[in-house]
Scaffold this motif. Structure first.
Motif: not given
Length: 213
Positions: A178-202
Motif C-alpha cells: 500500500s505505502s510502497r515503503e520498506i517495513v523490514a530488512i533481513r540479511y542471512w547467509r548459507y541457505n539459498p532457499y531460506d527466503i520465506n520471512p513468515s517462518g522466522v518472523i512469525g
C-alpha cells in the motif's frame, strides 16, 4: 488491482532506467558496513555488549533469537552445530526500524523505487533464468500476512524483494504494497532457499513490530 498495475509498471520502468551494469548478482548485499561479513564473529559477546535480550528458541532448538532493547534489530544465532553454522555464529539479522543501513545505504522506510534504483532490476520469482544469470538483478514475490484484531481478520499485503551474491549471502526487503515503503530488512547467509520471512518472523513473534497491531 491498481496496486498490481503500479508495481508492474514501476518494476518495468525501473528495469529500463537501470540497464545492465557492472557485477554478476549483487556486488554487496551486506549490512552495517559489511558487519560480520565472513560470519566468523562469536556473537554472544557482541550481544552482551550491545543491549540485546534473549527472546526464544526456534528450529528444533538449534537457534536462539535476540532482540535489541530498542526493538530496532533482531538477531538469530546458532546454539548447536548445524553445518555450516557453529554455535555462537549468526544465522540471520532482521532490521525493524529506520537508522540501520545496508551497505548500499538503504534503510527501513525507504521507498520501493529507491530500493530498485540502488540494487538493480527485479523479476518475478519464476524467472530464475534471468536473475541467476544477469548482472545486478534480483527477484520478488507477493505475500499476505493475516492477523486478528478484535475478532476481525486483517491482511497485510507485502512484497518480498531478494538480492544475493556469489558467496550465498542474501538480503531481503519486505515492502508494504500500500505505502510502497520498506517495513523490514533481513540479511542471512548459507541457505539459498531460506527466503520465506513468515517462518522466522512469525516464530519469533516479530510481525507486531512490522504491522503495529
Amino acid at each position: 488491482m491498481m496496486i498490481k498495475k503500479w508495481i508492474r509498471a514501476t518494476l518495468t520502468a525501473l528495469c529500463v532506467m537501470i540497464g545492465t551494469t557492472v557485477f554478476a548478482y549483487s556486488d554487496d548485499v551486506g549490512i552495517m558496513d559489511r558487519f560480520n561479513y565472513d560470519n566468523s564473529m562469536y556473537m554472544y559477546d557482541y550481544l552482551n555488549s550491545n543491549d540485546y535480550r534473549f527472546v526464544n528458541h526456534f528450529k528444533a532448538g538449534t537457534r536462539d533469537g535476540y532482540m535489541k532493547n530498542d526493538n530496532s534489530m533482531f538477531m538469530v544465532l546458532a546454539n548447536k552445530s548445524d553445518y555450516p553454522i557453529q554455535p555462537g555464529q549468526m544465522d540471520s539479522v532482521i532490521i525493524l526500524k529506520p537508522g540501520i543501513f545496508t551497505d548500499k545505504g538503504i534503510q527501513v522506510g525507504d521507498t520501493l523505487q529507491k530500493l530498485i534504483n540502488t540494487y538493480g532490476k527485479v523479476y518475478e520469482r519464476a524467472r530464475s533464468d534471468i536473475y541467476n544469470n544477469d548482472l545486478n538483478t534480483g527477484y520478488y514475490y507477493k505475500e499476505v500476512y493475516s492477523y486478528l484484531v478484535r475478532g476481525k481478520i486483517h491482511g497485510f499485503k507485502y512484497y518480498s524483494i531478494i538480492y544475493f551474491d556469489r558467496e550465498q549471502r542474501q538480503i531481503q526487503f519486505l515492502v508494504n504494497q500500500s505505502s510502497r515503503e520498506i517495513v523490514a530488512i533481513r540479511y542471512w547467509r548459507y541457505n539459498p532457499y531460506d527466503i520465506n520471512p513468515s517462518g522466522v518472523i512469525g516464530s519469533y513473534g516479530l510481525w507486531r513490530y512490522i504491522v503495529n497491531y
